[in-house]
Design a protein around this motif. Structure first.
Motif, PDB file in Angstrom:
ATOM      1  N   LEU A  52       0.844  -1.194   0.000  1.00 58.88           N
ATOM      2  CA  LEU A  52       0.000   0.000   0.000  1.00 58.88           C
ATOM      3  C   LEU A  52       0.883   1.249   0.000  1.00 58.88           C
ATOM      4  CD1 LEU A  52      -2.783   1.307   0.142  1.00 58.88           C
ATOM      5  CD2 LEU A  52      -2.658   1.140   2.639  1.00 58.88           C
ATOM      6  N   ASP A  53       0.881   1.964  -1.105  1.00 52.74           N
ATOM      7  CA  ASP A  53       1.681   3.171  -1.253  1.00 52.74           C
ATOM      8  C   ASP A  53       0.760   4.388  -1.306  1.00 52.74           C
ATOM      9  OD1 ASP A  53       3.395   5.208  -1.838  1.00 52.74           O
ATOM     10  OD2 ASP A  53       4.150   4.371  -3.713  1.00 52.74           O
ATOM     11  N   LEU A  54       0.647   5.069  -0.177  1.00 55.35           N
ATOM     12  CA  LEU A  54      -0.167   6.281  -0.106  1.00 55.35           C
ATOM     13  C   LEU A  54       0.714   7.508   0.102  1.00 55.35           C
ATOM     14  CD1 LEU A  54      -3.220   5.114   2.061  1.00 55.35           C
ATOM     15  CD2 LEU A  54      -3.010   5.230  -0.426  1.00 55.35           C
ATOM     16  N   SER A  55       1.941   7.439  -0.387  1.00 58.42           N
ATOM     17  CA  SER A  55       2.836   8.592  -0.285  1.00 58.42           C
ATOM     18  C   SER A  55       2.342   9.725  -1.185  1.00 58.42           C
ATOM     19  CB  SER A  55       4.259   8.195  -0.694  1.00 58.42           C
ATOM     20  OG  SER A  55       4.292   7.731  -2.038  1.00 58.42           O
ATOM     21  N   GLU A  56       2.562  10.946  -0.734  1.00 56.24           N
ATOM     22  CA  GLU A  56       2.213  12.143  -1.505  1.00 56.24           C
ATOM     23  C   GLU A  56       0.755  12.136  -1.956  1.00 56.24           C
ATOM     24  OE1 GLU A  56       5.173  12.116  -4.603  1.00 56.24           O
ATOM     25  OE2 GLU A  56       6.580  13.239  -3.354  1.00 56.24           O
ATOM     26  N   CYS A  57      -0.126  11.833  -1.028  1.00 58.62           N
ATOM     27  CA  CYS A  57      -1.567  11.811  -1.325  1.00 58.62           C
ATOM     28  C   CYS A  57      -2.331  12.913  -0.592  1.00 58.62           C
ATOM     29  CB  CYS A  57      -2.154  10.443  -0.979  1.00 58.62           C
ATOM     30  SG  CYS A  57      -1.792   9.157  -2.188  1.00 58.62           S
ATOM     31  N   GLN A  58      -1.631  13.895  -0.063  1.00 57.14           N
ATOM     32  CA  GLN A  58      -2.263  15.029   0.614  1.00 57.14           C
ATOM     33  C   GLN A  58      -3.087  14.599   1.822  1.00 57.14           C
ATOM     34  OE1 GLN A  58      -4.358  17.565  -2.257  1.00 57.14           O
ATOM     35  NE2 GLN A  58      -3.084  16.761  -3.921  1.00 57.14           N
ATOM     36  N   LEU A  59      -2.647  13.572   2.508  1.00 55.61           N
ATOM     37  CA  LEU A  59      -3.405  13.045   3.639  1.00 55.61           C
ATOM     38  C   LEU A  59      -3.046  13.763   4.939  1.00 55.61           C
ATOM     39  CD1 LEU A  59      -3.095   9.201   2.970  1.00 55.61           C
ATOM     40  CD2 LEU A  59      -5.011  10.700   2.384  1.00 55.61           C
ATOM     41  N   MET A  60      -4.058  14.040   5.743  1.00 58.89           N
ATOM     42  CA  MET A  60      -3.844  14.534   7.102  1.00 58.89           C
ATOM     43  C   MET A  60      -4.063  13.414   8.111  1.00 58.89           C
ATOM     44  SD  MET A  60      -5.605  18.327   6.856  1.00 58.89           S
ATOM     45  CE  MET A  60      -4.888  18.824   8.425  1.00 58.89           C
ATOM     46  N   GLN A  61      -4.656  12.330   7.650  1.00 61.82           N
ATOM     47  CA  GLN A  61      -4.848  11.130   8.449  1.00 61.82           C
ATOM     48  C   GLN A  61      -5.093   9.975   7.480  1.00 61.82           C
ATOM     49  OE1 GLN A  61      -8.343  11.767  10.818  1.00 61.82           O
ATOM     50  NE2 GLN A  61      -9.719  11.788   9.071  1.00 61.82           N
ATOM     51  N   VAL A  62      -5.093   8.759   7.991  1.00 58.28           N
ATOM     52  CA  VAL A  62      -5.422   7.617   7.160  1.00 58.28           C
ATOM     53  C   VAL A  62      -6.948   7.524   7.096  1.00 58.28           C
ATOM     54  CG1 VAL A  62      -5.164   5.132   6.815  1.00 58.28           C
ATOM     55  CG2 VAL A  62      -3.330   6.442   7.891  1.00 58.28           C
ATOM     56  N   PRO A  63      -7.561   7.714   5.926  1.00 54.87           N
ATOM     57  CA  PRO A  63      -9.026   7.694   5.833  1.00 54.87           C
ATOM     58  C   PRO A  63      -9.596   6.337   6.258  1.00 54.87           C
ATOM     59  CG  PRO A  63      -8.049   8.591   3.822  1.00 54.87           C
ATOM     60  CD  PRO A  63      -6.930   7.992   4.613  1.00 54.87           C
ATOM     61  N   ASP A  64     -10.751   6.380   6.913  1.00 55.27           N
ATOM     62  CA  ASP A  64     -11.413   5.136   7.329  1.00 55.27           C
ATOM     63  C   ASP A  64     -11.688   4.233   6.134  1.00 55.27           C
ATOM     64  OD1 ASP A  64     -13.431   6.637   9.980  1.00 55.27           O
ATOM     65  OD2 ASP A  64     -11.414   5.782  10.003  1.00 55.27           O
ATOM     66  N   ALA A  65     -11.942   4.835   4.973  1.00 54.60           N
ATOM     67  CA  ALA A  65     -12.239   4.032   3.787  1.00 54.60           C
ATOM     68  C   ALA A  65     -11.064   3.146   3.395  1.00 54.60           C
ATOM     69  CB  ALA A  65     -12.617   4.938   2.621  1.00 54.60           C
ATOM     70  N   VAL A  66      -9.840   3.558   3.729  1.00 57.27           N
ATOM     71  CA  VAL A  66      -8.673   2.743   3.406  1.00 57.27           C
ATOM     72  C   VAL A  66      -8.730   1.423   4.165  1.00 57.27           C
ATOM     73  CG1 VAL A  66      -6.156   2.570   3.662  1.00 57.27           C
ATOM     74  CG2 VAL A  66      -7.190   4.686   2.793  1.00 57.27           C
TER      75      VAL A  66
END
Length: 207
Positions: A52-66
């Motif tokens: 799971l590569d969520l780098s550079e996705c403008q995230l402030m937290q890990v979304p519950d949907a993930v």
């Protein structure tokens, strides 16, 4: 692909409302929509390769949907680097309990939940370029952790005795941290683990 409802309202289909939405808001909405689509696409990829590569996705937290999208996938690696994440929730360890590599670098974290010590397969952890002021407690207890990168933080204190008695650590990078003189002296005497740290004159201004 339409993003799942767990991400909230469908912000990728606003054409009918554009006439009444200010231009700046429309731009932000479109950027957010693209970010959501990127996250969903990478979750789909992870279902195939367990990475799971969520780098550079403008995230402030890990979304519950993930967590929902990954519920039937046995992840081996997780990359959350280069976002604006301030904390990792306790449920992260429950949902991704099999990962062996975790990259949390280049975020805004100052602590880790104690539950991360339950990541029984984690061997590589990167928490560099964050805002830690002490080495987070879970790293001392992770049963299979071998490589720890905690460089480029604001770490002053390290529990050296606990570090030495950690179950499996082999190397720890503490470079570019303002460690106190007593801590540096204690780390110099550690022989079972390769510990890298910087002297004050070697600190890098680019944290």
């Amino acid at each position: 692909m339409r993003p799942p409802s767990e991400f909230g309202a469908d912000i990728t289909n606003q054409a009918n409302n554009e006439a009444t939405v200010p231009p700046a808001m429309m731009i932000c909405t479109r950027l957010a929509g693209r970010a959501i689509i990127r996250v969903v696409g990478r979750c789909n990829d992870a279902q195939e390769n367990c990475n799971l590569d969520l780098s550079e996705c403008q995230l402030m937290q890990v979304p519950d949907a993930v967590y929902h999208l990954m519920r039937h996938t046995e992840l081996k690696r997780c990359n959350l680097s280069s976002n604006s994440i301030t904390k990792i929730p306790p449920k992260f360890a429950v949902n991704f309990s099999l990962i062996s590599e975790l990259n949390l670098s280049h975020n805004q974290m100052s602590k880790l939940p104690n539950e991360l010590e339950d990541l029984s397969n984690l061997e590589n952890l990167d928490i560099s370029h964050n805002s830690f002021i002490c080495l987070p407690h879970p790293v001392y207890k992770m049963p299979k952790l071998i490589h720890l990168n905690a460089s480029h933080n604001f770490i002053v204190e390290v529990e050296v005795e606990r570090l030495e008695s950690s179950p499996s650590l082999e190397d720890v990078d503490l470079g570019n941290n303002p460690l106190t003189t007593p801590i540096r002296s204690a780390l110099e005497k550690v022989s079972a683990i390769k510990v890298t740290f910087s002297l004050p004159d070697d600190w890098d201004d680019d944290l």
